[in-house]
Scaffold this motif. Structure first.
Motif, PDB file in Angstrom:
ATOM      1  N   MET A   1      -7.343   2.429  -2.261  1.00  0.00           N
ATOM      2  CA  MET A   1      -6.381   1.322  -2.244  1.00  0.00           C
ATOM      3  C   MET A   1      -6.267   0.704  -0.854  1.00  0.00           C
ATOM      4  O   MET A   1      -6.107  -0.513  -0.703  1.00  0.00           O
ATOM      5  CB  MET A   1      -5.008   1.845  -2.717  1.00  0.00           C
TER       6      MET A   1
ATOM      7  N   ILE B   1       2.617   1.803  -3.391  1.00  0.00           N
ATOM      8  CA  ILE B   1       1.672   2.285  -4.399  1.00  0.00           C
ATOM      9  C   ILE B   1       1.411   3.781  -4.197  1.00  0.00           C
ATOM     10  O   ILE B   1       1.386   4.566  -5.154  1.00  0.00           O
ATOM     11  CB  ILE B   1       0.364   1.481  -4.321  1.00  0.00           C
TER      12      ILE B   1
ATOM     13  N   SER C   1      -6.745  -2.556  -9.597  1.00  0.00           N
ATOM     14  CA  SER C   1      -6.951  -1.148  -9.298  1.00  0.00           C
ATOM     15  C   SER C   1      -5.817  -0.293  -9.851  1.00  0.00           C
ATOM     16  O   SER C   1      -6.042   0.791 -10.408  1.00  0.00           O
ATOM     17  CB  SER C   1      -7.076  -0.951  -7.780  1.00  0.00           C
ATOM     18  N   VAL C   2      -4.593  -0.777  -9.692  1.00  0.00           N
ATOM     19  CA  VAL C   2      -3.433  -0.069 -10.237  1.00  0.00           C
ATOM     20  C   VAL C   2      -3.540   0.020 -11.760  1.00  0.00           C
ATOM     21  O   VAL C   2      -3.261   1.070 -12.362  1.00  0.00           O
ATOM     22  CB  VAL C   2      -2.129  -0.786  -9.817  1.00  0.00           C
TER      23      VAL C   2
ATOM     24  N   ARG D   1      -5.402   6.545  -3.550  1.00  0.00           N
ATOM     25  CA  ARG D   1      -4.662   5.980  -2.418  1.00  0.00           C
ATOM     26  C   ARG D   1      -5.614   5.597  -1.285  1.00  0.00           C
ATOM     27  O   ARG D   1      -5.434   4.570  -0.627  1.00  0.00           O
ATOM     28  CB  ARG D   1      -3.607   6.972  -1.927  1.00  0.00           C
TER      29      ARG D   1
ATOM     30  N   GLN E   1      -5.602  -5.302  -5.823  1.00  0.00           N
ATOM     31  CA  GLN E   1      -4.598  -4.233  -5.919  1.00  0.00           C
ATOM     32  C   GLN E   1      -4.112  -4.074  -7.352  1.00  0.00           C
ATOM     33  O   GLN E   1      -4.071  -2.955  -7.880  1.00  0.00           O
ATOM     34  CB  GLN E   1      -3.408  -4.535  -5.000  1.00  0.00           C
TER      35      GLN E   1
ATOM     36  N   ARG F   1       0.817  -1.217   0.000  1.00  0.00           N
ATOM     37  CA  ARG F   1       0.000   0.000   0.000  1.00  0.00           C
ATOM     38  C   ARG F   1       0.852   1.270   0.000  1.00  0.00           C
ATOM     39  O   ARG F   1       0.591   2.216  -0.749  1.00  0.00           O
ATOM     40  CB  ARG F   1      -0.941  -0.005   1.211  1.00  0.00           C
TER      41      ARG F   1
END
Length: 333
Positions: A300, A283, A312-313, A297, A309, A280
């Motif tokens: 996330m 990222i 989402s990225v 963020r 994750q 986290r």
């Protein structure tokens, strides 16, 4: 720059940072040109040797040498034992932490709290140097507080004790990470001792790295927080020191690719549950300065699986294509 028998391939060092400089991060920074990456601090308490956290912190599988392991504690015998334990398991350099300002470390008279007791500093350094056949290095601050700046005295003790390189964060323990780094004191230490000196503190750009090297005459610079989400800073600094030219910031696509690679390394190293939580912050650091990154963020931090994750990225960077970074990214570094 040399530390004992080891010649570093650059004068750029990754600072040890708890919860950050794990094996995936160290390997990544080395791939961008860092000459040395010091591990997260490992407690000298022998009762902790068997914990999963300690085992991970001492895991250097696949790393390019020299491997440097940082130990922390306040008892000379226990630190000597910890040094031997790590040297026997592949550490090529032992680094002693006398710079950490965290309360939980200083409250047990370890880390930078040791700077208040120079006789104890000497006993610790002598015990650790005697216990191992590998080079021993030391990380300190400029002193305990502004009325007790004793970095020059501690540096003399270190050199006399057999320490083979000294890193100095240019702040007192009381300063924490506030105020400006005290490069005058680092310069004074460099002028006083013959062992290599590594300057640390507020080195956030290639230009600042060159200024600090020129001003302090230090042998190397150590980069900490500025490498979080910016591991390419070592490449940028090395290029600037060699050519005087600044490299462009990686574009969004390159940053996305690098983050994906880093995430997979984290997941493989920590496993699903811990890997998601460790990822986290990385990222968050990589996405600073991109549009809507604050909301991203926050969202996330609610995700619980590696698949969530990564998806989402992927969506975030797809939406960010064509955008450029704002000054938030540079200022946050």
């Amino acid at each position: 720059m040399k530390i004992g028998p080891y010649s570093l391939n650059s004068n750029l060092v990754v600072a040890p940072m708890a919860g950050v400089t794990d094996r995936p991060f160290r390997k990544l920074c080395r791939s961008f040109g860092a000459g040395l990456a010091v591990s997260e601090m490992v407690a000298s308490n022998s009762l902790l040797y068997g914990s999963e956290k300690t085992k991970r912190r001492a895991n250097h599988e696949g790393e390019v040498g020299p491997v440097s392991v940082q130990i922390v504690g306040a008892d000379p015998d226990m630190l000597a034992e910890a040094a031997k334990y790590n040297a026997d398991r592949g550490a090529q350099i032992i680094d002693i932490n006398m710079g950490c300002p965290a309360k939980k470390i200083c409250n047990v008279m370890a880390g930078s709290a040791l700077l208040q007791n120079e006789p104890l500093v000497a006993r610790i350094l002598e015990a650790v140097v005697k216990a191992v056949d590998v080079p021993v290095t030391l990380k300190i601050r400029t002193g305990w507080d502004k009325d007790n700046r004793n970095a020059v005295n501690v540096a003399r003790i270190a050199e006399a004790s057999g320490i083979q390189a000294l890193a100095i964060h240019g702040r007192t323990r009381a300063c924490g990470y506030s105020g400006d780094a005290e490069y005058d004191i680092i310069a004074a230490v460099k002028a006083e001792v013959g062992i290599p000196v590594i300057a640390n503190g507020d080195i956030t750009t290639p230009e600042k790295a060159k200024f600090v090297l020129d001003y302090t005459r230090a042998d190397a610079v150590m980069i900490g927080r500025a490498a979080q989400g910016r591991p390419w800073i070592f490449r940028d600094i090395a290029h600037y020191l060699k050519t005087g030219e600044l490299l462009p910031h990686p574009d969004v696509a390159e940053t996305h690719s690098l983050l994906n690679s880093h995430l997979h390394e984290l997941y493989a190293f920590y496993g699903e549950h811990t890997g998601v939580r460790m990822a986290r912050k990385h990222i968050a650091w990589y996405t600073r300065g991109l549009p809507d990154s604050a909301g991203f963020r926050h969202a996330m931090n609610q995700l619980l699986t590696t698949r969530e994750q990564l998806d989402s990225v992927e969506r975030f960077f797809a939406e960010s294509t064509g955008h450029t970074y704002t000054m938030e990214n540079e200022m946050a570094a």
